[in-house]
Write an enzyme that holds these catalytic residues in place. Structure first.
Site, PDB file in Angstrom:
ATOM      1  N   HIS A   1       0.821  -1.203   0.000  1.00  0.00           N
ATOM      2  CA  HIS A   1       0.000   0.000   0.000  1.00  0.00           C
ATOM      3  C   HIS A   1       0.864   1.266   0.000  1.00  0.00           C
ATOM      4  O   HIS A   1       0.593   2.231  -0.704  1.00  0.00           O
ATOM      5  CB  HIS A   1      -0.936  -0.006   1.213  1.00  0.00           C
TER       6      HIS A   1
ATOM      7  N   CYS B   1       3.928 -11.274 -18.892  1.00  0.00           N
ATOM      8  CA  CYS B   1       2.789 -10.462 -18.479  1.00  0.00           C
ATOM      9  C   CYS B   1       2.768 -10.177 -16.973  1.00  0.00           C
ATOM     10  O   CYS B   1       1.854  -9.547 -16.474  1.00  0.00           O
ATOM     11  CB  CYS B   1       1.470 -11.103 -18.915  1.00  0.00           C
TER      12      CYS B   1
HETATM   13  C1  PEP Z   1       1.790 -13.633 -12.580  1.00  0.00           C
HETATM   14  O1  PEP Z   1       1.772 -14.542 -11.737  1.00  0.00           O
HETATM   15  O2  PEP Z   1       2.822 -12.974 -12.862  1.00  0.00           O
HETATM   16  C2  PEP Z   1       0.562 -13.276 -13.291  1.00  0.00           C
HETATM   17  C3  PEP Z   1       0.597 -12.419 -14.298  1.00  0.00           C
HETATM   18  O3  PEP Z   1      -0.603 -13.814 -12.838  1.00  0.00           O
HETATM   19  P1  PEP Z   1      -1.366 -13.273 -11.513  1.00  0.00           P
HETATM   20  O4  PEP Z   1      -0.618 -12.066 -11.041  1.00  0.00           O
HETATM   21  O5  PEP Z   1      -2.750 -13.003 -11.922  1.00  0.00           O
HETATM   22  O6  PEP Z   1      -1.230 -14.449 -10.598  1.00  0.00           O
END
Ligand code: PEP
Ligand code: MG
Length: 542
Positions: free
Chosen positions: A186, A470
């Site tokens: 946060h 991602c």
């Molecule tokens: C990750 O684990 O990097 C991912 C993109 O999935 P999440 O953050 O939704 O677990």
């Protein structure tokens, strides 16, 4: 800078530095140890109600004084606090014999466990736990106020700060240093949104004392004791060399609103659509038609380009009520993500059908992928299921160390892989991704992560599989250059970071990016990997 200046490493938030005197916030007075009540359950219930109401009004007051980001957080927290289900949990605890304060803290803990694992809510877990402390504090007459100065300029130093703490930050708070907390804590979110220079996860700050002069140097990921602004690390400036980024930059979304926001960014499509967010609040399984409708609406709103849709990433750790998942002791290592296929094949099948239907209706270039794949067999099982149901491209997320070596066998079976660096770090370093004391291991510049990423990019290229990233790491502009240099074909960032990531990827050519990633791979620590990469980047200037 004098060599006598002590340097304390952490994770920087923001691009500006500040030098000021330390204002040390003492750890909050501990709450009394868990205890039983004397038998008057009604009285304990009344105590919970009145403490909840009192904390609610405090949140309203603090919210009214705050700017938008904080106010929204307070509104959300107040809703949780007033949730009748939470009160019922507390009543159950009272029935088991716990006094009001302990009962509420336990109820909040059960609630927090349910939310663990879902990214949107996970970031709020520390805040929700703080609510429990506040209610218990109220029951026992313990004040959790910070008593900050109103005038002057201070760098606030403490263990970590909750929303209620940050809302008390006065204008005198010009910098913040926390001993715990990570890149998504946060404190980091609020300091970023209020442009307060901060360094989080700074273990060495535990020895700082009020009155000491410190330089908060977020770009350098450090606090320097006794130094002034002249020692601050210069922020990188990315000068465009080409019109297009070195690799495609996509956006991460979880809802229709996100899709709309992403469409206003320069993102080329969506690299991660977290679909579980659509299901978290429904008590009953949405019908096939309802799912088709929501996917159609969202796909139509996404920015132009491919749209990577992830099948549901839920498990006992994610509260998807209609799936009725059993409680698990260790949810991050339990039945989550694609492992749901055993009990819920019908649901995953229906979800893939709905996505296919929305794809056909919108004519969008849809890719589907499964989360938390740990073995070759799981990857093939998903690929076969998905290909039997739709004409989308098919891939998997790389989030477990165990799947990396299987990539070389997946050529021809998968079209793409997408690395979730948040979970991959969690499993590589055996560190809970939201643990406030383990933020340093979640730093994406950790050499162990970079070397795993290098293997993933190489194996994917050898197998002829498109590779993307991602996780949060892809939202760091300098790190996106490392990813491109390692050989990834695309990155997907939070919509707010897409512009910066694109600029970074327009400032270097492929050879330069490869030199940057090579430099990063030579580090022995996260700090060293980052500084070697940034030094290399700086060497291209001028
Ligand atoms: C990750 O684990 O990097 C991912 C993109 O999935 P999440 O953050 O939704 O677990
Ligand atoms: Mg993940």
């Amino acid at each position: 800078m004098s060599s006598n200046h002590k340097v304390l490493s952490g994770l920087g938030v923001g691009l500006e530095a500040v030098a000021a005197e330390v204002f040390r916030v003492a750890p909050a007075k501990p709450l009394p140890i868990p205890a039983n009540h004397t038998g008057d359950k009604e009285a304990e219930m009344r105590k919970v109600r009145s403490a909840v109401d009192a904390v609610s009004s405090q949140l309203q007051e603090l919210g009214a004084k705050s700017e938008e980001t904080t106010r929204e957080i307070f509104e959300a927290l107040e809703m949780i606090l007033q949730d009748e289900a939470l009160f019922e949990q507390a009543v159950e605890q009272i029935d088991q014999g716990f006094e009001a304060g302990t009962a509420f803290v336990n109820a909040v803990e059960t609630f927090a466990e349910l939310l663990a694992g879902d990214e949107t809510f996970e970031e709020r877990i520390a805040d929700i736990r703080d609510l429990g402390r506040r209610v218990a504090g109220h029951v026992h007459g313990i004040s959790l106020g910070l008593d900050l100065p109103n005038t002057g300029s201070y760098v606030l130093v403490g263990e970590d700060f909750s929303p209620a703490d940050t809302a008390q930050f006065t204008d005198a708070v010009v910098g913040v240093v926390t001993i715990a907390g990570g890149p998504t804590s946060h404190t980091a979110i609020i300091c970023r949104s209020r442009s307060i220079p901060a360094v989080v996860s700074c273990q060495g700050a535990k020895d700082l004392l009020s009155g000491q002069l410190v330089l908060v140097d977020p770009v350098g990921d450090r606090v320097v004791v006794g130094a002034d602004l002249s020692s601050a690390t210069r922020a990188l400036s990315f000068v465009s060399k080409s019109q297009e980024p070195l690799v495609s930059v996509r956006a991460n979304i979880g809802s229709l609103e996100d899709a709309v926001t992403a469409a206003t960014s320069a993102a080329k499509g969506v690299g991660l659509f977290r679909t579980e967010l659509l299901y978290l609040s429904s008590k009953q399984k949405p019908s096939l038609q309802q799912q088709i409708d929501s996917y159609t609406e969202i796909l139509a709103a996404c920015p132009e380009g491919p749209i990577v849709v992830r099948t549901i990433d839920a498990g006992s750790d994610k509260p998807v009520p209609f799936l009725n998942m059993p409680h698990e002791e260790n949810p991050a290592l339990g039945v989550r993500g694609f492992r749901l296929i055993k009990e819920h094949r019908d649901f995953i099948t229906e979800q893939l059908k709905a996505i296919e239907s929305a794809r056909a209706k919108t004519g969008r270039d849809v890719w589907v992928m499964a989360p938390m794949i740990a073995s070759y067999q799981e990857a093939v099982e998903f690929a076969e299921l998905a290909r039997s149901l739709g004409e989308y491209k098919v891939g998997i997320m790389i989030e477990t160390p165990g799947i990396i070596s299987a990539i070389k066998h997946l050529g021809g079976k998968l079209d793409f892989v997408s690395v979730g660096t948040n979970d991959l770090s969690q499993y590589l370093f055996a560190a809970d991704r939201m643990h406030s004391q383990l933020g340093a291991l979640m730093n994406h510049w950790q050499p162990g992560l970079i070397s795993a990423l290098a293997d993933i990019a190489n194996l994917s290229a050898m197998a002829g599989i498109h590779s993307g990233v991602c996780g949060e790491s892809a939202s760091d502009p300098a790190f996106s250059i490392v990813l491109a240099g390692l050989g990834f074909n695309s990155v997907s960032a939070s919509p707010s970071q897409v512009g910066q990531v694109r600029s970074a990827l327009m400032s270097v050519d492929k050879d330069q990016a490869m030199l940057v990633s090579k430099a990063a791979l030579e580090g022995l620590s996260a700090e060293q990997s980052k500084s070697l990469a940034l030094e290399k980047l700086a060497s291209f200037e001028g």
